[in-house]
Enzyme design. Structure first.
Site, mmCIF file in Angstrom:
data_model
loop_
_atom_site.group_PDB
_atom_site.id
_atom_site.type_symbol
_atom_site.label_atom_id
_atom_site.label_comp_id
_atom_site.label_asym_id
_atom_site.label_seq_id
_atom_site.Cartn_x
_atom_site.Cartn_y
_atom_site.Cartn_z
ATOM 1 N N CYS A 1 0.809 -1.235 0.000
ATOM 2 C CA CYS A 1 0.000 0.000 0.000
ATOM 3 C C CYS A 1 0.834 1.273 0.000
ATOM 4 O O CYS A 1 0.779 2.054 -0.946
ATOM 5 C CB CYS A 1 -0.932 0.011 1.206
ATOM 6 S SG CYS A 1 -2.187 -1.263 1.115
HETATM 7 N N1 LIG Z 1 -3.315 -5.305 1.868
HETATM 8 C C1 LIG Z 1 -3.354 -4.174 2.529
HETATM 9 O O1 LIG Z 1 -2.560 -3.918 3.442
HETATM 10 C C2 LIG Z 1 -4.386 -3.139 2.189
HETATM 11 C C3 LIG Z 1 -4.601 -2.076 3.092
HETATM 12 C C4 LIG Z 1 -5.563 -1.105 2.789
HETATM 13 C C5 LIG Z 1 -6.249 -1.198 1.586
HETATM 14 N N2 LIG Z 1 -6.004 -2.232 0.712
HETATM 15 C C6 LIG Z 1 -6.765 -2.274 -0.524
HETATM 16 O O2 LIG Z 1 -7.753 -3.295 -0.418
HETATM 17 C C7 LIG Z 1 -7.971 -3.894 -1.706
HETATM 18 C C8 LIG Z 1 -7.787 -5.397 -1.602
HETATM 19 O O3 LIG Z 1 -6.447 -5.623 -1.154
HETATM 20 P P1 LIG Z 1 -5.924 -7.066 -0.717
HETATM 21 O O4 LIG Z 1 -4.563 -6.836 -0.189
HETATM 22 O O5 LIG Z 1 -6.936 -7.765 0.111
HETATM 23 O O6 LIG Z 1 -5.850 -7.778 -2.163
HETATM 24 P P2 LIG Z 1 -5.499 -9.314 -2.473
HETATM 25 O O7 LIG Z 1 -4.797 -9.291 -3.785
HETATM 26 O O8 LIG Z 1 -4.845 -9.952 -1.296
HETATM 27 O O9 LIG Z 1 -6.932 -9.995 -2.648
HETATM 28 C C9 LIG Z 1 -7.843 -9.666 -3.640
HETATM 29 C C10 LIG Z 1 -8.727 -10.869 -3.955
HETATM 30 O O10 LIG Z 1 -9.707 -10.444 -4.891
HETATM 31 C C11 LIG Z 1 -9.946 -11.512 -5.800
HETATM 32 N N3 LIG Z 1 -10.566 -10.960 -7.032
HETATM 33 C C12 LIG Z 1 -10.011 -10.246 -8.024
HETATM 34 N N4 LIG Z 1 -10.948 -9.852 -8.904
HETATM 35 C C13 LIG Z 1 -12.121 -10.321 -8.455
HETATM 36 C C14 LIG Z 1 -13.453 -10.233 -8.925
HETATM 37 N N5 LIG Z 1 -13.777 -9.542 -10.035
HETATM 38 N N6 LIG Z 1 -14.420 -10.858 -8.223
HETATM 39 C C15 LIG Z 1 -14.116 -11.548 -7.106
HETATM 40 N N7 LIG Z 1 -12.875 -11.644 -6.597
HETATM 41 C C16 LIG Z 1 -11.892 -11.043 -7.270
HETATM 42 C C17 LIG Z 1 -8.562 -12.121 -6.006
HETATM 43 O O11 LIG Z 1 -8.663 -13.458 -6.484
HETATM 44 C C18 LIG Z 1 -7.984 -12.031 -4.585
HETATM 45 O O12 LIG Z 1 -8.248 -13.208 -3.837
HETATM 46 C C19 LIG Z 1 -7.013 -3.180 -2.662
HETATM 47 O O13 LIG Z 1 -7.666 -2.093 -3.245
HETATM 48 C C20 LIG Z 1 -5.951 -2.658 -1.738
HETATM 49 O O14 LIG Z 1 -5.285 -1.521 -2.270
HETATM 50 C C21 LIG Z 1 -5.108 -3.211 1.003
#
Ligand SMILES: NC(=O)c1ccc[n+]([C@@H]2O[C@H](COP(=O)([O-])OP(=O)(O)OC[C@H]3O[C@@H](n4cnc5c(N)ncnc54)[C@H](O)[C@@H]3O)[C@@H](O)[C@H]2O)c1
Length: 442
Positions: free
Chosen positions: A267
């Protein structure tokens, strides 16, 4: 409530478990069949402290599917799909729009009310713009009538995701209309174990607040690293003493005010770039965000120069720590990996070790470094060792034992975790952020 969580990754899987643990009926949705199978088998699809425990205790309230349209059967759907950075540094809504399209089409075939909650990090203007337009077109409904749209990001740190969800500093809700905002507030009030302030606002204000929080926090980190760089060149200076006093000023605060090395992870490194892109698109200025990013990028070079000041080319450097911070296996934008690359390019032999991330890191940098099987091996075979991730076990390096067998490497302690009393007399320890001339030997 009946809630669908779309995206069962690092945030979505913990959120699904937390919501289920509070009695909500949760449908987890992911395109990845492995994540869905694992959750249906009661197994955590990602690693995160307490996640398995919550899933095991809440199985009656948890189910999962790869059918994104099924999210429309819930009262609310929370979207936590990736929003990767595009070539301009902006967050891409590609995956979000794909999910909204499918849920929208399914809502078009149903009569009941639904609220779509975007939890992914997005560029300000996204929810009220293309996400709203896609939802309205696909569903044939008007947002604010039978379908609501909210933006409610999570403020979490990996490794602390469950606790941060249960005890947030605040809950931020951007809403298309008060009815949608009330539902989301009721959902999250039922989750929080503390009594945090809720801030409800327009979609765009919430989107801007989310990205502003991260750019402000990283600005504090870069500020402390700027002070660390100056302290290393200023005889007698010690950044830890300075930031400790600075943090006592309540206008500043101590959190994240720590001079050490670059921030990494999935992030922080992206947020200032996105913020600067937003400003450019609006013909506005974002020099603070640009400077925060530039200072961060410069940190690994600063660290490499300190290593190089200790030994000549061709010598062996050991790097302790490859996950971007302790308590996570995530290696995205890892400072340890970035350092390994710079030093290998400069002709050093690089050996690396991490309690959980050595294999993944070696795969991410083929030909750059060798893995060490243990901390001892790394200490024995390196001329300089750099502690890049403050894993608790690195505070207890077996330096006395290694010293009794032969030569001790110089240790660069980026996070000041080594206790003086555990060090043998012959140890040379360099603590970042202190005038380099005064740091050796201990
Ligand atoms: N990881 C962090 O520390 C963090 C912190 C704050 C915000 N975020 C934000 O949260 C969001 C998710 O982050 P994350 O780290 O959980 O991502 P991640 O990559 O760990 O998980 C995302 C999941 O979404 C699934 N996916 C993708 N497209 C899809 C669809 N169309 N339908 C259903 N599932 C789908 C993927 O298979 C994956 O399992 C991002 O926007 C990220 O920037 C992440």
């Amino acid at each position: 409530m009946r809630v669908a969580v779309v995206g069962l990754g690092k945030l979505g899987a913990p959120l699904a478990a937390v919501l289920a643990s509070k009695g909500n009926d949760v449908l987890g949705v992911d395109l990845n069949p492995d994540a869905v199978r694992l959750l249906n088998d009661g197994v955590a699809p990602v690693e995160e402290p307490r996640l398995q425990e919550l899933i095991s205790a809440s199985r009656d309230h948890l189910a999962a599917t790869t059918d994104v349209a099924a999210a429309a059967t819930a009262e609310l759907s929370i979207l936590l799909v990736p929003t990767p950075s595009d070539e301009r540094g902006a967050f891409s809504n590609e995956y979000l729009l794909a999910a909204v399209e499918e849920i929208g089409r399914a809502l078009g075939r149903r009569a009941d009310d639904h609220v779509v909650i975007v939890g992914s990090t997005v560029m300000p203007g996204s929810c009220g713009g293309e996400i709203r337009a896609t939802l309205e077109r696909a569903s044939g409904r008007v947002v604010g009538e039978t379908v609501g749209l909210c933006y409610s990001p999570e403020f979490i740190a990996l490794g602390n995701v469950i606790r941060d969800m249960l005890e947030p500093d605040m809950v931020l809700i951007g809403e298309s209309d008060p009815h949608a905002g009330e539902l989301v507030e009721a959902l999250y009030r039922g989750v929080c174990e503390n009594d945090p302030p809720f801030r409800r606002m327009s979609l765009v204000n919430a989107e801007l607040t989310k990205i502003a929080v991260n750019t402000y926090v990283t600005m504090k980190i870069s500020y402390a690293n700027m002070l660390a760089d100056i302290s290393e060149r200023l005889p007698g200076a010690d950044v830890g003493v300075v930031t400790d006093a600075l943090g006592l000023d309540t206008r500043i605060g101590a959190k994240y005010l720590r001079g050490a090395i670059a921030y990494g992870g999935p992030c922080f490194p992206r947020d200032n770039k996105a913020f600067a892109t937003l400003a450019r698109d609006l013909d506005a200025q974002a020099q603070l965000a640009e400077a925060t990013d530039a200072i961060n990028v410069a940190q690994t070079g600063r660290l490499a120069r300190i290593v190089q000041s200790q030994i000549g080319d061709g010598h062996a450097v050991g790097i302790l720590g490859l996950s971007y911070k302790p308590d996570t296996t995530v290696i995205e934008e890892s400072p340890g990996i970035a350092l390994a690359r710079i030093l290998a390019d400069a002709g050093y032999q690089v050996r690396v070790f991490d309690p959980v991330a050595t294999e993944a890191a070696l795969r991410a940098m083929p030909g750059v470094a060798e893995g060490a099987a243990s901390v001892e091996e790394l200490l024995e075979r390196s001329d300089v060792v750099v502690i890049t991730t403050p894993w608790p076990e690195f505070a207890e390096l077996p330096l006395k034992r290694v010293a009794s067998d032969g030569n001790l490497p110089v240790v660069i302690d980026c996070w000041g975790i080594l206790a003086d009393e555990r060090l043998p007399n012959s140890a040379t320890v360099i603590r970042l952020g202190r005038a380099l001339a005064q740091s050796s030997p201990v």
